[in-house]
Scaffold this active site. Structure first.
Site, PDB file in Angstrom:
ATOM      1  N   GLY A 162       0.823  -1.195   0.000  1.00  0.00           N
ATOM      2  CA  GLY A 162       0.000   0.000   0.000  1.00  0.00           C
ATOM      3  C   GLY A 162       0.863   1.254   0.000  1.00  0.00           C
ATOM      4  N   SER A 163       0.364   2.291   0.654  1.00  0.00           N
ATOM      5  CA  SER A 163       0.967   3.620   0.505  1.00  0.00           C
ATOM      6  C   SER A 163       2.332   3.774   1.154  1.00  0.00           C
ATOM      7  CB  SER A 163       0.009   4.679   1.057  1.00  0.00           C
ATOM      8  OG  SER A 163      -1.173   4.725   0.283  1.00  0.00           O
TER       9      SER A 163
END
Length: 635
Positions: free
Chosen positions: A290-291
């Protein structure tokens, strides 16, 4: 002629006798000189007996000398069957004490062997049972010392330490990897016996066992205890499928703490499944990051001078089209006009797609490789995975776009924290490690030292400085604000990754994470926390993982004696955020006057009188609005 024949026969006989005599002398010489040692050992084995004494396994220490794996002395049962005069009676008495069936015990008592170790029924006996056997004074029944592995903190660091079997052999974790060092050499009580196996008087001797080597880890017990506590709190609060955390020194690669949930008790490993005891999630688990992976895209764009964070802008309308796909921002309607610094602060996916397009697939995947993804870090822990990265020839526009914000690639937590450490420590990819030294058991003198190791230089110091500045801005102004620590410079990045099952993304099931470090200007500690499928809460890295990481970072300030830097950033508060406020000095004020000054806090009084003679916290302390200030009243 007759006498001449006789004389010849005598000569032949004489020669034969002489030849035989030479053979006998040669044989005696061979036995007494050449084969003496071998035959002597064979003969000795007929009358010598050894009662084995187990050596202590080497201890495992934290970096400050706290014992994480120790030993305790136990007793085991050994039989000399030839010395047992009444086998039936001996069997019966031992059965009663050990709670073993008669046939099983009789097989030990009557076995045709010089020494019989009663296994497993007579191993690691309690003191009470050992005392009962000793009180019987049975012929041919002996109690010998054995060493049993003991973990003082039970489940702490369980997957990393591993466990040992009934014979004290390492079966997993560091216990297995360093078994050759940790295992000692048996000693013995030696004596001579007659042909019937009876002990001869005045023949006993003692051979001392040699303890195994000790091992010192980079683990800091206090940091480990904090990490364990915070993961336990997360399990209690969110009931996740799994949770994990790593604390590391980003400059050296030293692992300061490492743990995951579910965990297990090494002393009771038989009560757990193979999956529970063998899966050290921080080095084994792979998932889409993810981020938090956006840090790699950010560092690449900065290093290649493809973005000016302050001056380049991007308008986020809520989504971006890439070929036949439409990639959405987490914020419905988007963030509107932003600088690229705000793109990072807001963790805006479409903005990172644009960065990925600027970089290009060849350059981006070259940096992903340089940062260590898709390959083992080489950490000295077993079970490490490599993760999964797209083959470059299979990367199209959509794959480039999703990779730029951490979707479609699979990494391990140890890869993630090691790569981000390189992005913030000046650009050096360090090899993570957990064993600091191997030590001699008597004096604990270091006999083998392990030091930090640079794998490669990935980015420049200037780029690394800009990455630190940007990630500090994420904590003061962006999605990482729940990790803000007043008076300290904290950098970090949140991550929210949708889980994949059977090739499809699951609905409402995320791995949320946060990676944070301090001080942001010169990082001394970095923390990575990931929580898998938190229940009863909105699943965002900022709401679930960031507060956990904040608690660990706050504890590290005292544990690692990290000084508050000058020029600490101020948090950009939202309307619903509680703010840090200086506590005014209200000593010597009247009670009513003090209450007006403290209207932003909860006030508790003690004592009698109308004047404040003492306050806690003291004047100019910074605490959150709404917290309690205690006043002592007097005359």
């Amino acid at each position: 002629m007759f006498f001449k024949g006789i004389h010849t026969r005598i000569k032949i006989v004489l020669l034969v006798i002489i030849f035989l005599f030479i053979l006998i002398i040669g044989k005696v010489f061979w036995i007494q000189v050449i084969d003496y040692s071998k035959l002597n050992n064979l003969a000795s084995s007929l009358w010598s007996r050894n009662l084995p004494i187990e050596a202590d396994r080497g201890k495992i220490y934290d970096t400050n000398g706290v014992v994480l794996a120790d030993n305790k002395t136990t007793t085991s049962l050994v039989l000399i069957p030839n010395q047992i005069k009444d086998k039936e009676e001996t069997t019966k008495k031992l059965c009663e004490i050990l709670n073993v069936d008669y046939d099983t015990m009789y097989a030990h008592v009557a076995k045709k062997t010089s020494i019989e170790r009663v296994h497993p029924e007579g191993r690691r006996l309690s003191y009470e049972i050992a005392d009962q056997i000793d009180a019987l004074h049975l012929d041919g029944v002996y109690l010998v010392k054995e060493s049993q592995r003991f973990y003082p903190y039970d489940t702490m660091l369980s997957h990393t330490l591993g466990f040992v079997g009934i014979d004290n052999q390492g079966l997993s974790g560091l216990e297995l990897m360093y078994d050759n060092y940790l295992t000692g050499a048996y000693g013995a009580i030696k004596y001579l016996s007659d042909a019937k196996g009876n002990k001869l008087e005045l023949t006993e001797s003692y051979e001392e066992p040699q303890d195994g080597m000790n091992i010192t880890l980079t683990i800091n017990y206090e940091m480990q205890a904090v990490l364990e506590r915070e993961l336990d709190n997360a399990v209690s609060k969110y009931n996740p499928d799994q949770a994990l955390g790593i604390v590391m020194n980003p400059k050296t690669g030293e692992i300061l703490a490492l743990s995951s949930r579910p965990n297990f008790s090494p002393s009771q490993y038989q009560n757990y499944t193979t999956e529970e005891i063998n899966r050290n999630l921080p080095v084994w688990m792979t998932y889409e990051p993810g981020s938090t992976f956006k840090i790699i895209t950010l560092a690449t764009a900065l290093e290649e001078k493809l973005v000016d964070l302050q001056n380049d802008t991007y308008y986020d309308g809520g989504s971006i089209g890439v070929e036949n796909a439409r990639i959405k921002c987490w914020k419905h309607g988007g963030h509107g006009a932003q600088t690229f610094l705000q793109v990072v602060e807001n963790s805006c996916n479409p903005g990172f797609v644009v960065l990925g397009q600027r970089i290009g697939k060849e350059t981006l995947f070259d940096y992903i490789d340089k940062f260590g993804f898709g390959q083992k870090t080489g950490v000295d822990l077993n079970g490490e995975s490599t993760g999964i990265i797209f083959n470059l020839d299979r990367v199209g526009p959509v794959e480039l776009a999703t990779t730029s914000f951490g979707q479609g690639v699979s990494v391990t937590p140890i890869q993630q924290i090691t790569a981000v450490s390189a992005a913030i420590n000046g650009g050096y990819l360090m090899k993570p490690y957990i064993v600091k030294s191997i030590n001699e058991p008597e004096t604990n003198t270091v006999i083998k030292q392990f030091n930090s190791e640079v794998v490669r230089k990935v980015i420049s110091e200037d780029t690394s400085e800009m990455v630190r500045y940007t990630l500090e801005s994420v904590v003061t102004n962006g999605t990482g604000r729940p990790a803000f620590i007043d008076g300290y410079r904290v950098g970090g990045k949140t991550g929210t990754a949708q889980k994949v099952q059977d090739g499809r993304y699951m609905v409402g099931n995320y791995i949320v994470s946060f990676i944070g470090f301090l001080p942001a200007n010169d990082p001394e500690v970095i923390v990575y926390v990931a929580v898998d499928n938190a229940k009863g809460v909105t699943q965002y890295g900022g709401t679930v993982a960031a507060p956990i990481a904040k608690s660990i970072l706050e504890a590290s300030i005292d544990i690692l004696d990290i000084e508050a830097p000058e020029g600490a950033s101020e948090k950009n508060y939202n309307f619903n955020d509680k703010r840090y406020i200086n506590v005014p000095d209200v000593t010597n004020m009247e009670k009513n006057e003090a209450a007006k000054e403290l209207k932003q806090f909860k006030v508790e009084y003690s004592g009698t009188g109308n004047k404040v003679i003492y306050q806690s916290p003291s004047a100019n302390s910074r605490i959150l609005e709404g917290e309690t200030v205690r006043l002592l009243l007097g005359e």
